[in-house]
Each structure stands twice: as structure tokens, then as C-alpha cells.
Enzyme design. Structure first.
Site, PDB file in Angstrom:
ATOM      1  N   LYS A 101       7.620  81.316  28.700  1.00 53.21           N
ATOM      2  CA  LYS A 101       7.150  80.180  29.403  1.00 53.21           C
ATOM      3  C   LYS A 101       8.312  79.655  30.324  1.00 53.21           C
ATOM      4  CE  LYS A 101       2.921  78.625  27.469  1.00 53.21           C
ATOM      5  NZ  LYS A 101       2.739  79.562  26.295  1.00 53.21           N
ATOM      6  N   GLU A 123       0.429  68.579  31.192  1.00 52.98           N
ATOM      7  CA  GLU A 123      -0.343  68.510  29.821  1.00 52.98           C
ATOM      8  C   GLU A 123       0.258  69.374  28.935  1.00 52.98           C
ATOM      9  OE1 GLU A 123      -1.614  69.845  32.637  1.00 52.98           O
ATOM     10  OE2 GLU A 123      -1.937  71.933  31.436  1.00 52.98           O
ATOM     11  N   SER A 388       5.714  88.435  24.227  1.00 55.39           N
ATOM     12  CA  SER A 388       5.634  87.298  25.002  1.00 55.39           C
ATOM     13  C   SER A 388       6.626  86.108  24.172  1.00 55.39           C
ATOM     14  CB  SER A 388       4.677  86.553  25.361  1.00 55.39           C
ATOM     15  OG  SER A 388       3.889  86.510  24.178  1.00 55.39           O
TER      16      SER A 388
HETATM   17  C1  LIG Z   1       1.854  80.243  25.534  1.00 55.35           C
HETATM   18  C2  LIG Z   1       1.968  81.570  25.247  1.00 55.35           C
HETATM   19  C3  LIG Z   1       1.147  82.680  25.645  1.00 55.35           C
HETATM   20  C4  LIG Z   1      -0.320  82.668  26.363  1.00 55.35           C
HETATM   21  O1  LIG Z   1       0.131  82.351  27.839  1.00 55.35           O
HETATM   22  P1  LIG Z   1      -0.325  83.112  28.874  1.00 55.35           P
HETATM   23  O2  LIG Z   1      -0.188  82.313  30.073  1.00 55.35           O
HETATM   24  O3  LIG Z   1      -1.370  83.883  28.606  1.00 55.35           O
HETATM   25  O4  LIG Z   1       0.960  84.321  28.862  1.00 55.35           O
HETATM   26  C5  LIG Z   1       1.473  83.723  25.045  1.00 55.35           C
HETATM   27  N1  LIG Z   1       2.316  84.114  24.367  1.00 55.35           N
HETATM   28  C6  LIG Z   1       3.131  82.999  24.047  1.00 55.35           C
HETATM   29  C7  LIG Z   1       4.495  83.362  23.003  1.00 55.35           C
HETATM   30  C8  LIG Z   1       3.022  81.746  24.496  1.00 55.35           C
HETATM   31  O5  LIG Z   1       3.927  80.889  24.059  1.00 55.35           O
END
Ligand SMILES: *Cc1c(COP(=O)(O)O)cnc(C)c1O
Length: 405
Positions: A101, A123, A388
Site C-alpha cells: 500500500k 477513510e 502483498s
Molecule cells: C489492503 C491489502 C490488500 C488488498 O488490497 P488490494 O487493493 O486488493 O491490493 C491485499 N494485501 C494486503 C497485505 C493489504 O494490506
């Protein structure tokens, strides 16, 4: 490469179009007073973000502050358990703050600085976007107002503490159900009053134009790095790329690097407890076309056509829609969207931790679970997973709900 008359050689030039549409999806469906503010962000994005100064500053921040490029790791022990296919992960868990993010938050906050804004407004639901944005605000010396439902504030105490330590102002929203939807409304309202001094920062490839494009572009560093690193490591492209899809920002980040390659691409949605509406958040797999939060996409609807209640074990994935570009790629057939449920996800969470020494976020564990299933169906080749984020934020929940396995 060509899919249903969409030419992927020139894809990024043509999608989205000037009004923010990816085919019929996307656009901007918001009140006129907010539209002026959005137009200002769009104009600024097109002019400022293409300047050499902006690009070199963002490049330096990524390297010196975020710790980019993040590596790719070969999962040798996990691969040996899944047949003949080799599994790899792009390590966004090693990006500063522990998830992807920050990639778009640093970009959005840098844009705010170049636009001369003093404040960023957003938000947050589970608090992950709020923490990343509070981090960016601290770095740039911007004020930061994070709107959060009172119920979520209670549930997400560690993230609320992080935001406050980073100097953000967490604004408690006590309307309605006191969760994400009310927080979105309150943040939009604040923004329409303060847009002269502030910019709104959306946390995924969702919302009105220009956000789906802008957030994708800032996240595309993940795909650019991954493609180059994978070629260097193996002399080949991966056969498949896999990412989890909530709003869809980490997925668009890595997918964008491979859209024009002969690579199978899979977006993984959360099936939660099962196929009944309310038990999952697999919007692209089970939803239909509709407008919410200012954009047209594929969404899960209740009997009145309103956004349906959704559920996932991963709080970052429980959103009743996905970004318009995913809806477009879904309809084109360029990306295949499929699901894994909570149980498969938690198994993958423990498996990756035990076999590889990497504790994944529960969101990312969806992608790992799917890749493990996919590997067993392929007889050879390679799969690149976008990891992610890291699972530290999920420890308390995992221990309480599942214990030590
Ligand atoms: C917020 C988050 C997601 C989901 O958000 P996307 O916009 O779909 O990528 C996925 N993995 C992690 C670790 C997150 O913090």
C-alpha cells in the site's frame, strides 16, 4: 498481443480513456462540487507526475525510504511439495510498513506536495490504508485526517495507535453502522469542504477517475521490477502470475508488468465461508455491473441493488466491488478470476510460514493458496505470486481463532 480487439502493445496509452473508462467500466459518478476537485487532481496528475523532477524524486524515495526494489524469493521447499512447478514470491512484505500500500500512498502524498496541499484526507476500514497514508504524511510533513467508523476503531486498536503515533488525526465516525461505508461518506464530505487545502487519497484501484489509473500507475513499479528480476533469475518469464484481489491494487501492480506477455494471469478473490451472498467477497466471480463509490464496475448487490454485505477472513479483501480495470480484464478474458475459501487460505498461511520462514498477510495467503492448487494442476513451469504483505498484523487474530497448528 490481442484479446477481443484490445491491443496490449498500446494498452496503457488507451486505457483508461480521457474520461477514465476501461471499456464500459470506471468513469466518475459523483456530485458536481466533488467533480471540480477530481478534475483538479486529474489535471495535476497528468502534468506533474510526468515531469522529470517528480519521477526522480519518487524514484529516490522508493530506494532510500521504502527499501525498493523488493526481492523475488524462490520457494524451493514449498515447490517440492506441489509437484514439478517452481513457485516464486515478489516480496511486497519487505516494502516499508510491510505491504504494497505504501507504493501508492507515497505517490499520492508526493503529488499533494507538488500541488501545494497541506493536508491529505482518507477513510480506512481495517486501518491498513490509514497507517500507510499516515506514514507518507509524516514523511512529507503533511497534515493527515483519517476517517474511521467507531466500530472499526474499537476492533483495530493497534492500527489506530500506529496512526496516532505517526501524527495522524483519527476522526471517529458515529453515523449508521459506524464502519467503512459511513467513513467513506464522512471523508468525502470533509473533502468537498476542504479541497482547496487538501487532497483525498484512495486506498486501492477504486473510486472515481483518476484514482483507478493513478493508483495502478504508482503500483506498476511492482510489475516492472518483478518482470526484470524474474528474467534475470531464470532467463524466462513465469508461466503464471497470481495475486489476491480486494479493491485490486496489488494485483494491478504486478499484472501490469505482464499483460502484454504470453503469461497466464490469475486474480484470486475471497470465497470466505462459501457461495451464499454475505459469506464471501468474490465480487468479480459472483457480481454484476453496477455503480458504487463513484465508479462503474462489477459489484455484489443486495435485493435493492445496493452494495451487499460481504465477508472474508482477510479484512483487506472484504469489499463488495473491485476496480474497474479488473472488471474490464475479466470481461476480456485476459485475466482469469477465481476463488479460494477461508480454510484453504489459513492452510496456506501456516504452510508458507513453516516451509519458507515467511509469515504472509491473510490477504496474501489467498494468492499463495491458489498458486499451490494451480501448481498441482500444471505438470511443469513456474508461478510468480505477489506476496502483498506480511502477517504481523494478523498474529493476534490467528492465535485467537485458529491457535498454533
Ligand atoms: C489492503 C491489502 C490488500 C488488498 O488490497 P488490494 O487493493 O486488493 O491490493 C491485499 N494485501 C494486503 C497485505 C493489504 O494490506
Amino acid at each position: 498481443m490481442n484479446y477481443n480487439n484490445v491491443d496490449f502493445d498500446t494498452y496503457f496509452k488507451n486505457y483508461p480513456d480521457k474520461s477514465g473508462f476501461f471499456g464500459k467500466y470506471g468513469g466518475s459518478f459523483i456530485p458536481p462540487e466533488l467533480q471540480n476537485a477530481m478534475n483538479e487532481i486529474t489535471d495535476a496528475y497528468y502534468s506533474i507526475s510526468k515531469s522529470g523532477k517528480f519521477i526522480s524524486e519518487l524514484r529516490r524515495i522508493r530506494k532510500e525510504f521504502q527499501g525498493r526494489p523488493t526481492p523475488i524469493s524462490h520457494l524451493e521447499r514449498l515447490s517440492s511439495k506441489c509437484g514439478n512447478v517452481q513457485l516464486y514470491v515478489k516480496r511486497e512484505d519487505l516494502n516499508h510498513t510491510g505491504a504494497h500500500k505504501l507504493n501508492h500512498c507515497m505517490g499520492e502524498a508526493l503529488l499533494a506536495k507538488y500541488m501545494g496541499k497541506k493536508k491529505i484526507i482518507a477513510e480506512t476500514g481495517a486501518g491498513q490504508h490509514g497507517v500507510a497514508l499516515a506514514t507518507a504524511a509524516a514523511y512529507f510533513g503533511l497534515e493527515c485526517d483519517i476517517y474511521m467508523g467507531a466500530v472499526d476503531i474499537k476492533k483495530q486498536a493497534p492500527n489506530v495507535a500506529r496512526m496516532k503515533i505517526l501524527g495522524a488525526n483519527v476522526v471517529e465516525v458515529t453515523d449508521g453502522l459506524q464502519t467503512l461505508k459511513e467513513a467513506v461518506d464522512a471523508a468525502f464530505m470533509a473533502y468537498s469542504n476542504e479541497y482547496k487545502d487538501a487532497i483525498y487519497c484512495i486506498g486501492s484501484v477504486v473510486g472515481p477517475h483518476p484514482f483507478p489509473m493513478m493508483v495502478r500507475d504508482f503500483q506498476s513499479i511492482v510489475g516492472i521490477e518483478a518482470r526484470e528480476q524474474f528474467l534475470e533469475m531464470t532467463d524466462e518469464l513465469p508461466d503464471a502470475v497470481v495475486a489476491c484481489v480486494g479493491g485490486g491494487s496489488n494485483a494491478m501492480g504486478i499484472f501490469s508488468g505482464f499483460l502484454n506477455d504470453p503469461v497466464d494471469i490469475y486474480g484470486v478473490e475471497p470465497l470466505g465461508r462459501g457461495e451464499t451472498l454475505g459469506d464471501h467477497a468474490a465480487s468479480l466471480s459472483y457480481g454484476s455491473e453496477g455503480i458504487m463509490h463513484g465508479f462503474n464496475s462489477i459489484m455484489l448487490k443486495d435485493e435493492n441493488g445496493e452494495p451487499a454485505p460481504v465477508y472474508s477472513v482477510a479484512s483487506g479483501l472484504d469489499y463488495p466491488s473491485s476496480g474497474p480495470e479488473h472488471a474490464f480484464l475479466h470481461d476480456l478474458g485476459r485475466v482469469k478470476y477465481d476463488t479460494v475459501n477461508d480454510d484453504e487460505t489459513i492452510d496456506a498461511f501456516y504452510t508458507l510460514s513453516r516451509l519458507e520462514g515467511i509469515i504472509p498477510a491473510i490477504e496474501s495467503s489467498h494468492a499463495v493458496a491458489y498458486a499451490m492448487k494451480l501448481a498441482k494442476q500444471m505438470d511443469k513451469g513456474s508461478i510468480l505470486i505477489n506476496l502483498s504483505g506480511r502477517g504481523d498484523k494478523d498474529m493476534d487474530y490467528i492465535i485467537e481463532k485458529y491457535g498454533i497448528r
